[in-house]
Design a protein around this motif. Structure first.
Motif, PDB file in Angstrom:
ATOM      1  N   VAL A 169       0.976  -1.226  -0.027  1.00 30.34           N
ATOM      2  CA  VAL A 169       0.117   0.085  -0.060  1.00 30.34           C
ATOM      3  C   VAL A 169       0.902   1.378  -0.032  1.00 30.34           C
ATOM      4  CG1 VAL A 169      -1.932  -1.137   1.114  1.00 30.34           C
ATOM      5  CG2 VAL A 169      -0.225   0.145   2.616  1.00 30.34           C
ATOM      6  N   THR A 171       1.642   4.624   1.488  1.00 26.66           N
ATOM      7  CA  THR A 171       1.137   5.395   2.650  1.00 26.66           C
ATOM      8  C   THR A 171       1.003   6.671   2.553  1.00 26.66           C
ATOM      9  OG1 THR A 171       3.746   6.009   2.866  1.00 26.66           O
ATOM     10  CG2 THR A 171       2.927   4.092   4.011  1.00 26.66           C
ATOM     11  N   PHE A 174      -3.237   7.547   2.760  1.00 27.19           N
ATOM     12  CA  PHE A 174      -3.835   7.181   3.900  1.00 27.19           C
ATOM     13  C   PHE A 174      -3.669   8.310   4.826  1.00 27.19           C
ATOM     14  CE2 PHE A 174      -3.063   3.021   2.211  1.00 27.19           C
ATOM     15  CZ  PHE A 174      -4.479   2.546   2.428  1.00 27.19           C
ATOM     16  N   ALA A 180      -2.585   2.351   6.972  1.00 30.05           N
ATOM     17  CA  ALA A 180      -1.881   1.481   5.962  1.00 30.05           C
ATOM     18  C   ALA A 180      -1.671   0.346   6.546  1.00 30.05           C
ATOM     19  CB  ALA A 180      -0.570   2.156   5.511  1.00 30.05           C
ATOM     20  N   HIS A 184      -3.519  -3.074   4.861  1.00 29.96           N
ATOM     21  CA  HIS A 184      -2.748  -4.184   4.425  1.00 29.96           C
ATOM     22  C   HIS A 184      -3.297  -5.612   5.149  1.00 29.96           C
ATOM     23  CE1 HIS A 184       0.916  -6.481   3.266  1.00 29.96           C
ATOM     24  NE2 HIS A 184       0.927  -6.942   4.280  1.00 29.96           N
TER      25      HIS A 184
END
Length: 191
Positions: A169, A171, A174, A180, A184
């Motif tokens: 993902v 970061t 977010f 994050a 995940h």
């Protein structure tokens, strides 16, 4: 309360305890001690940094409990299934590699997975801290048997921890690093 400020209930501490080992670990020795001394298979060890927060741990636990209730676990034991979920994968071996211990580690986290039979304790606004407090003495004894000492810390989200679980993902997508981590772990359930 100021205008625009939202109050949220504090999430209780997840039953997990930080460990510092006296010397770098040999995985086989630590896991042998864990299996010899732990009170049951709902106790386990997880790598340092792979759990970001209380919210992250409870989110993984909630996913675990849903799978257990439905009989859809991929792993044979709850501790392994929890590690797989934290690792954000459908593969057991990869989940352990991502979230488990490495030879030479000097820190880890001991955890206990409550067996809540009817829903999540997070559905309640005022959750007692019974899980953490009631098990702390057992945890400290087990930590001693593992050759470690309790460290007075709680999990916090770090980029190193996110990299350890090989999060894909971004970061930047977010509002927080904790988000994050939580996104995940959803990969372990939906992929």
């Amino acid at each position: 309360m100021r205008s625009g400020c939202v109050m949220s209930a504090m999430v209780p501490w997840f039953p997990m305890w930080g460990i510092r080992f006296h010397e770098p670990i040999m995985i086989h020795d630590v896991l042998s001690s864990l299996h010899e001394w732990r009170p049951g298979e709902r106790w386990g060890l997880i790598g340092d940094g792979v759990v970001a927060s209380e919210n992250h741990a409870w989110s993984a636990w909630t996913a675990l409990r849903r799978l257990e209730i439905r009989g859809n676990n991929l792993a044979r034991t709850p501790e392994t299934e929890f590690m797989r979920i934290i690792g954000g994968t459908r593969q057991i071996t990869e989940g352990i590699r991502r979230s488990g211990l490495d030879s030479g580690d000097s820190r880890a986290w001991l955890f206990y997975l409550p067996e809540e039979s009817s829903g999540s304790p997070l559905n309640e606004m005022n959750i007692s801290r019974e899980y953490y407090n009631d098990l702390s003495q057992d945890a400290e004894l087990l930590i001693g048997h593992l050759g470690g000492v309790l460290i007075p810390e709680r999990p916090i989200p770090t980029l190193n921890g996110l990299k350890k679980i090989k999060s894909s993902v971004d970061t930047n997508d977010f509002t927080s690093l904790e988000d994050a981590f939580i996104v995940h772990l959803s990969n372990s359930v939906i992929n």
